[in-house]
Design an enzyme around this catalytic site. Structure first.
Site, PDB file in Angstrom:
ATOM      1  N   GLU A 276      15.127   5.555 -15.960  1.00 29.27           N
ATOM      2  CA  GLU A 276      15.496   5.915 -14.556  1.00 29.27           C
ATOM      3  C   GLU A 276      16.977   6.339 -14.301  1.00 29.27           C
ATOM      4  OE1 GLU A 276      13.140   3.143 -12.613  1.00 29.27           O
ATOM      5  OE2 GLU A 276      14.796   1.874 -12.105  1.00 29.27           O
TER       6      GLU A 276
ATOM      7  N   TYR B 167       0.894  -1.217  -0.072  1.00 30.01           N
ATOM      8  CA  TYR B 167      -0.089   0.009  -0.004  1.00 30.01           C
ATOM      9  C   TYR B 167       1.016   1.529   0.063  1.00 30.01           C
ATOM     10  CZ  TYR B 167      -4.226   2.401   0.749  1.00 30.01           C
ATOM     11  OH  TYR B 167      -5.500   3.360   0.926  1.00 30.01           O
ATOM     12  N   GLY B 168       1.670   1.144  -0.837  1.00 30.90           N
ATOM     13  CA  GLY B 168       2.639   2.272  -1.096  1.00 30.90           C
ATOM     14  C   GLY B 168       2.363   3.397  -2.450  1.00 30.90           C
ATOM     15  N   SER B 169       3.120   3.875  -2.845  1.00 32.52           N
ATOM     16  CA  SER B 169       3.003   4.866  -3.880  1.00 32.52           C
ATOM     17  C   SER B 169       2.056   4.146  -5.054  1.00 32.52           C
ATOM     18  CB  SER B 169       4.316   5.108  -4.598  1.00 32.52           C
ATOM     19  OG  SER B 169       4.163   5.891  -5.765  1.00 32.52           O
ATOM     20  N   GLN B 170       2.345   2.888  -5.416  1.00 25.51           N
ATOM     21  CA  GLN B 170       1.531   2.121  -6.263  1.00 25.51           C
ATOM     22  C   GLN B 170       0.325   1.281  -5.625  1.00 25.51           C
ATOM     23  OE1 GLN B 170       1.696   1.779  -9.857  1.00 25.51           O
ATOM     24  NE2 GLN B 170       2.893   3.569  -9.711  1.00 25.51           N
TER      25      GLN B 170
ATOM     26  N   ASP C  43      12.603   0.474 -18.797  1.00 22.87           N
ATOM     27  CA  ASP C  43      12.541   1.190 -17.321  1.00 22.87           C
ATOM     28  C   ASP C  43      13.510   1.349 -16.663  1.00 22.87           C
ATOM     29  OD1 ASP C  43      10.025   2.030 -15.424  1.00 22.87           O
ATOM     30  OD2 ASP C  43      11.341   0.760 -14.080  1.00 22.87           O
TER      31      ASP C  43
ATOM     32  N   SER D 287       2.360  -3.282   9.855  1.00 25.67           N
ATOM     33  CA  SER D 287       2.567  -2.177   8.671  1.00 25.67           C
ATOM     34  C   SER D 287       1.820  -0.759   9.202  1.00 25.67           C
ATOM     35  CB  SER D 287       1.807  -2.666   7.459  1.00 25.67           C
ATOM     36  OG  SER D 287       1.730  -1.643   6.589  1.00 25.67           O
TER      37      SER D 287
ATOM     38  N   HIS E 267       6.221  -3.847 -12.613  1.00 27.09           N
ATOM     39  CA  HIS E 267       7.321  -3.609 -13.233  1.00 27.09           C
ATOM     40  C   HIS E 267       8.053  -5.047 -13.332  1.00 27.09           C
ATOM     41  CE1 HIS E 267      11.295  -2.628 -13.975  1.00 27.09           C
ATOM     42  NE2 HIS E 267      11.869  -2.457 -12.775  1.00 27.09           N
TER      43      HIS E 267
HETATM   44  P1  NAP Z   1       6.682   1.947  -2.395  1.00 29.93           P
HETATM   45  O1  NAP Z   1       5.894   2.953  -2.413  1.00 29.93           O
HETATM   46  O2  NAP Z   1       7.944   1.669  -1.706  1.00 29.93           O
HETATM   47  O3  NAP Z   1       5.556   0.626  -1.290  1.00 29.93           O
HETATM   48  C1  NAP Z   1       6.093  -0.536  -1.051  1.00 29.93           C
HETATM   49  C2  NAP Z   1       5.101  -1.255  -0.152  1.00 29.93           C
HETATM   50  O4  NAP Z   1       5.534  -2.554   0.115  1.00 29.93           O
HETATM   51  C3  NAP Z   1       4.599  -0.728   1.130  1.00 29.93           C
HETATM   52  O5  NAP Z   1       3.290  -0.955   1.379  1.00 29.93           O
HETATM   53  C4  NAP Z   1       5.247  -1.712   2.173  1.00 29.93           C
HETATM   54  O6  NAP Z   1       4.684  -1.972   3.277  1.00 29.93           O
HETATM   55  C5  NAP Z   1       5.341  -2.992   1.340  1.00 29.93           C
HETATM   56  N1  NAP Z   1       6.448  -3.892   1.774  1.00 29.93           N
HETATM   57  C6  NAP Z   1       7.689  -3.503   1.773  1.00 29.93           C
HETATM   58  N2  NAP Z   1       8.575  -4.734   2.241  1.00 29.93           N
HETATM   59  C7  NAP Z   1       7.604  -5.611   2.637  1.00 29.93           C
HETATM   60  C8  NAP Z   1       7.768  -6.721   3.203  1.00 29.93           C
HETATM   61  N3  NAP Z   1       8.930  -7.447   3.478  1.00 29.93           N
HETATM   62  N4  NAP Z   1       6.586  -7.604   3.305  1.00 29.93           N
HETATM   63  C9  NAP Z   1       5.575  -7.045   3.063  1.00 29.93           C
HETATM   64  N5  NAP Z   1       5.091  -5.737   2.459  1.00 29.93           N
HETATM   65  C10 NAP Z   1       6.387  -5.126   2.342  1.00 29.93           C
HETATM   66  O7  NAP Z   1       6.657   1.029  -3.601  1.00 29.93           O
HETATM   67  P2  NAP Z   1       6.169   1.588  -4.871  1.00 29.93           P
HETATM   68  O8  NAP Z   1       6.833   2.799  -5.487  1.00 29.93           O
HETATM   69  O9  NAP Z   1       4.642   1.608  -4.736  1.00 29.93           O
HETATM   70  O10 NAP Z   1       6.542  -0.040  -5.748  1.00 29.93           O
HETATM   71  C11 NAP Z   1       5.929  -0.848  -6.076  1.00 29.93           C
HETATM   72  C12 NAP Z   1       5.851  -1.882  -7.424  1.00 29.93           C
HETATM   73  O11 NAP Z   1       5.270  -0.849  -8.226  1.00 29.93           O
HETATM   74  C13 NAP Z   1       7.492  -2.004  -7.533  1.00 29.93           C
HETATM   75  O12 NAP Z   1       7.497  -3.026  -8.246  1.00 29.93           O
HETATM   76  C14 NAP Z   1       7.904  -0.703  -8.696  1.00 29.93           C
HETATM   77  O13 NAP Z   1       8.818  -1.364  -9.332  1.00 29.93           O
HETATM   78  C15 NAP Z   1       6.505  -0.804  -9.223  1.00 29.93           C
HETATM   79  N6  NAP Z   1       6.237   0.691  -9.753  1.00 29.93           N
HETATM   80  C16 NAP Z   1       6.451   2.016  -9.099  1.00 29.93           C
HETATM   81  C17 NAP Z   1       6.351   3.068  -9.877  1.00 29.93           C
HETATM   82  C18 NAP Z   1       6.369   4.276  -8.940  1.00 29.93           C
HETATM   83  O14 NAP Z   1       6.386   5.511  -9.441  1.00 29.93           O
HETATM   84  N7  NAP Z   1       6.533   4.270  -7.676  1.00 29.93           N
HETATM   85  C19 NAP Z   1       5.810   3.261 -10.969  1.00 29.93           C
HETATM   86  C20 NAP Z   1       5.780   2.081 -11.640  1.00 29.93           C
HETATM   87  C21 NAP Z   1       5.919   0.787 -11.105  1.00 29.93           C
HETATM   88  P3  NAP Z   1       4.607  -1.088   4.638  1.00 29.93           P
HETATM   89  O15 NAP Z   1       3.303  -0.322   4.147  1.00 29.93           O
HETATM   90  O16 NAP Z   1       4.323  -2.044   5.677  1.00 29.93           O
HETATM   91  O17 NAP Z   1       5.906  -0.208   4.778  1.00 29.93           O
HETATM   92 MG    MG Z   2       9.593   2.879 -13.352  1.00 33.85          MG
END
Ligand code: NAP
Ligand code: MG
Length: 333
Positions: A188, A25-28, A184, A51, A108
């Site tokens: 970046e 439940y992060g950015s995506q 990708d 969490s 991704h």
């Molecule tokens: P993020 O914002 O860092 O969020 C990560 C989430 O993963 C958080 O909810 C975190 O939980 C959870 N998490 C981390 N470690 C964990 C573990 N060991 N067990 C269970 N949950 C865990 O990540 P994001 O940027 O959304 O990226 C997610 C995916 O989307 C990746 O594959 C990334 O490459 C892809 N993506 C991202 C973007 C972007 O702009 N951000 C764009 C396209 C694709 P907590 O809530 O407990 O901290």
């Molecule tokens: Mg990317």
């Protein structure tokens, strides 16, 4: 040219009766889960116990379960946790609950392309990858890819999923896990994050070292970047050149290639691309997490936080009349 899809090409009915578990439940994750819910889908969020996002997701009206419970419950499991922890979490909490006909989805391609996750044969594997951090309103362009089409319906399901998160409004490009992962990482590293940050840093340092005020350097080389990029985003380089002065445009032609000698820069970019293509970069990132305890990563992050451009910027943004932007998403790439 790539094949493009829009709303008319997506049929949300392919999600009928399908339970969608959004893991993370992060950015995506928050954007996927909330948009799917608004689109009338049956969604739950999977999080680790304790969490910090658990209460937040519940407050947004979502059902939250542990990762394992969510994976067990879901017909479609969308992996939206950090790329570098996905393989471990998959092995422990997701793989045991994947049934024939389920779908495993990604935003991704890293873990599938570099074989950190190898899903069972009877499962659809698709990608719904927004090209950028979530922004409200318009929808972000998305990539669609299918690595495994076990049900014969993986494309239809993937397109429906993307429509469900609002991605069909801006356009969906068909690709492969191979191409998405490599482009990708390349984008970046060389342009969006690596390139831009180093370019701004060089400009900022050059002015400050020449005796100009750091505030002045910040406005020139960092703050104004967004205004320029917004123009390019809206109407191409022509729209930027239309808005800036002819003096600025002349300087662009004279000095751009001086600071970025094209053939040399491209040769360096090809070397970065080669490291991505042959797995050198992926291996380094996996090792950084697994065996080196992120020492390089953390020291770089600390070093940057102490850089004058970050400190001056923080002070200036805080004193802007709107007090800076406090609602930043945690965009990781
Ligand atoms: P993020 O914002 O860092 O969020 C990560 C989430 O993963 C958080 O909810 C975190 O939980 C959870 N998490 C981390 N470690 C964990 C573990 N060991 N067990 C269970 N949950 C865990 O990540 P994001 O940027 O959304 O990226 C997610 C995916 O989307 C990746 O594959 C990334 O490459 C892809 N993506 C991202 C973007 C972007 O702009 N951000 C764009 C396209 C694709 P907590 O809530 O407990 O901290
Ligand atoms: Mg990317």
């Amino acid at each position: 040219m790539a094949k493009m899809y829009y709303e008319k090409d997506c049929d949300l009915n392919y999600l009928n009766g399908k339970k969608i578990a959004v893991i993370g439940y992060g950015s995506q994750g928050h954007a996927h889960a909330l948009n799917l819910k608004d689109s009338g889908c049956e969604v739950c969020v999977g999080l680790r116990e304790g969490s910090k996002n658990w209460a937040q997701a519940e407050a947004a009206g979502l059902t939250v379960k542990t990762v394992a419970e969510a994976a067990k419950w879901g017909d479609i499991v969308m992996m939206l946790i950090n790329d570098e922890v996905q393989a471990d979490v998959y092995k422990k909490d997701i793989a045991p609950y994947l049934e024939e006909g389920n779908a495993l989805a990604f935003a991704h391609g890293f873990n599938i392309h570099f074989k950190q996750i190898v899903p069972p044969a009877g499962v659809d594997v698709f990608m719904a990858a927004p090209k950028g951090p979530y922004v409200s309103g318009k929808g972000v362009p998305c990539l669609v890819a299918v690595e495994q089409n076990a049900t014969g319906r993986a494309y239809e399901i993937a397109l429906a999923y993307i429509a469900g998160i609002g991605g069909a409004r801006a356009g969906i490009m068909e690709t492969t896990f191979h191409d998405e992962t490599e482009t990708d990482l390349f984008g970046e590293q060389t342009v969006l994050c690596g390139g831009v940050v180093d370019l701004m840093q060089c400009g900022f340092e050059t002015l400050v070292e020449a005796g100009y005020a750091p505030e002045n350097a910040y406005f020139e080389c960092i703050h104004e970047m967004k205004l320029i990029i917004d123009l390019i985003n809206k109407g191409g380089v022509a729209a930027m050149n239309y808005s800036i002065s002819d003096t600025a445009e002349f300087g662009e032609y004279v000095s751009g290639p001086r600071v970025l000698p094209h053939e040399e820069t491209k040769a360096r970019m090809r070397a970065v691309l080669a490291d991505i293509q042959d797995g050198t970069f992926a291996g380094r990132w996996i090792a950084e997490n697994k065996s080196r305890g992120r020492t390089f990563f953390n020291s770089k992050r600390d070093q940057l936080a102490k850089h004058l451009m970050e400190q001056v910027g923080e002070e200036l943004r805080r004193n802007m009349i709107w007090g800076g932007d406090k609602d930043l998403d945690t965009a990781s790439n």
